[in-house]
Design an enzyme around this catalytic site. Sequence first.
Site, short mmCIF file in Angstrom:
data_model
loop_
_atom_site.label_atom_id
_atom_site.label_comp_id
_atom_site.label_asym_id
_atom_site.label_seq_id
_atom_site.Cartn_x
_atom_site.Cartn_y
_atom_site.Cartn_z
N ALA A 1 -4.99 1.79 -15.78
CA ALA A 1 -4.91 2.37 -14.44
C ALA A 1 -5.19 3.87 -14.48
O ALA A 1 -5.89 4.42 -13.62
CB ALA A 1 -3.54 2.10 -13.83
N LYS B 1 -6.07 -5.44 -17.84
CA LYS B 1 -7.29 -4.80 -17.36
C LYS B 1 -8.28 -4.50 -18.48
O LYS B 1 -9.49 -4.64 -18.29
CB LYS B 1 -6.95 -3.53 -16.59
CG LYS B 1 -6.23 -3.81 -15.27
CD LYS B 1 -6.00 -2.55 -14.47
CE LYS B 1 -5.31 -2.87 -13.15
NZ LYS B 1 -5.20 -1.68 -12.29
N ASP C 1 -10.39 0.05 -8.60
CA ASP C 1 -9.18 0.85 -8.53
C ASP C 1 -9.48 2.29 -8.09
O ASP C 1 -8.76 2.86 -7.27
CB ASP C 1 -8.45 0.88 -9.87
CG ASP C 1 -7.61 -0.37 -10.12
OD1 ASP C 1 -7.26 -1.05 -9.13
OD2 ASP C 1 -7.31 -0.65 -11.29
N ALA D 1 -1.69 6.73 -19.64
CA ALA D 1 -3.00 6.69 -20.32
C ALA D 1 -3.50 5.26 -20.49
O ALA D 1 -4.35 5.01 -21.33
CB ALA D 1 -2.90 7.39 -21.67
N GLY E 1 1.35 3.66 -3.12
CA GLY E 1 0.55 2.67 -3.84
C GLY E 1 0.01 1.56 -2.97
O GLY E 1 -0.99 0.92 -3.33
#
Length: 276
Positions: free
Chosen positions: A131, A64, A101, A128, A239
């Site tokens: 996400a 990401k 997200d 951390a 999730g």
Amino acid sequence: MVAGVIGAPVRHSLSPLIHNAWIEAAGLDAIYIALSPQPERFASLIEGLRGGAMRGLNVTLPFKEQALAAADVASERARRAGAANLLVFEPDGAVRADNTDGEGLLTAFTEQAPDFDVTARPVVVLGAGGAARGAAAALLDAGAPEVRIVNRTRDRAETLAAALGRAVTVHDWGGLREALATASAVINATSLGLVGRAPLAVSLDGLQAGAVVMDMVYRPLRTAFLSRASAEGYVTVDGLAMLIGQAAPSFEAFFGRPPPDMDVRRIALTALEGAS
């Protein structure tokens, strides 16, 4: 038209199932695939996709942050998150980054914890990485008074806090109980608990009654963390709700229309049950 998801590993992802179900229902001439390059080849792969070989990619762990760096243009929420879970390849060769997200997280809370008030009290985020930073940014933008980051590596958590401002505070893993005090919710934004990974072994001692417990992991759907929270009387958010919540705006970015109105969660649940 080709879109897909990229990650390492990616075989666990339900994104192809969800997007291809929407594609079929919409009658689109399209397909959604999964890609899993070696981590060191991510940047070169993105360069090779410029100009329209693919319409776009959803991005999952561990890419990401690299995805944001590879883009020419990034949305404000991607810049705030310091990570992108969505890349769109424009016909002129440009790569556009976004982060859905946070939108998915807030949608999941709305669906499964409708009484949750993000503005009421601090929220604790475990982890951390990309996400976690995306979650923290979305929570702050939605009005959370404070986001408490709990992470094993303090330096990484402090980097996140410095990027997002004074409303983000850093707590050591051993200080979880203190971080949970007065919190309205706690979110697992690590990969702990995912099939094949170690479980998330933390105590919820100190978390007030009525708080919400969320796990971004969706395979398994009921992680040990969520099962323990439910047994202790907390409202839980899974999730899968977040995955579907972030997938809908991604689908629209790829194909120029919102996904069809259908029970895609049921399709995903059937797949999860079949794999168990």
